[in-house]
Design a protein around this motif. Structure first.
Motif: not given
Length: 86
Positions: A53-63
């Motif tokens: 949202y708001d120009g922030i890409p979807v970021l997947e957290l590292e596990t």
């Protein structure tokens, strides 16, 4: 706020409160893993994302343990400081 994502550690501004809370909990899980070797806490974040949202890409957290170990080995992040130093 610094976010540990798949293949990088990024500084991300403008995250919503719920995403900031999730990132903080994720940092705690990473710290617990690095302190104890128990990856159990990381499992709860598998597939978790922030942003989108708001120009922030979807970021997947590292596990994955190997990349987290690599980051720790080369000093990419400090689990005591999730915020960028100004």
């Amino acid at each position: 706020m610094r976010v540990i994502i798949t293949n990088d550690v990024l500084s991300v501004d403008g995250l919503r409160w719920s995403d900031r809370s999730m990132v903080g909990s994720h940092w705690n899980a990473v710290g617990r893993y690095l302190d104890t070797g128990d990856a159990g806490a990381l499992q709860g974040f598998e597939g978790a994302t922030v942003g989108g949202y708001d120009g922030i890409p979807v970021l997947e957290l590292e596990t994955r343990r190997d990349p987290i170990d690599d980051y720790a080995l080369i000093g990419v992040f400090n689990v005591d400081s999730i915020y960028e130093k100004e």
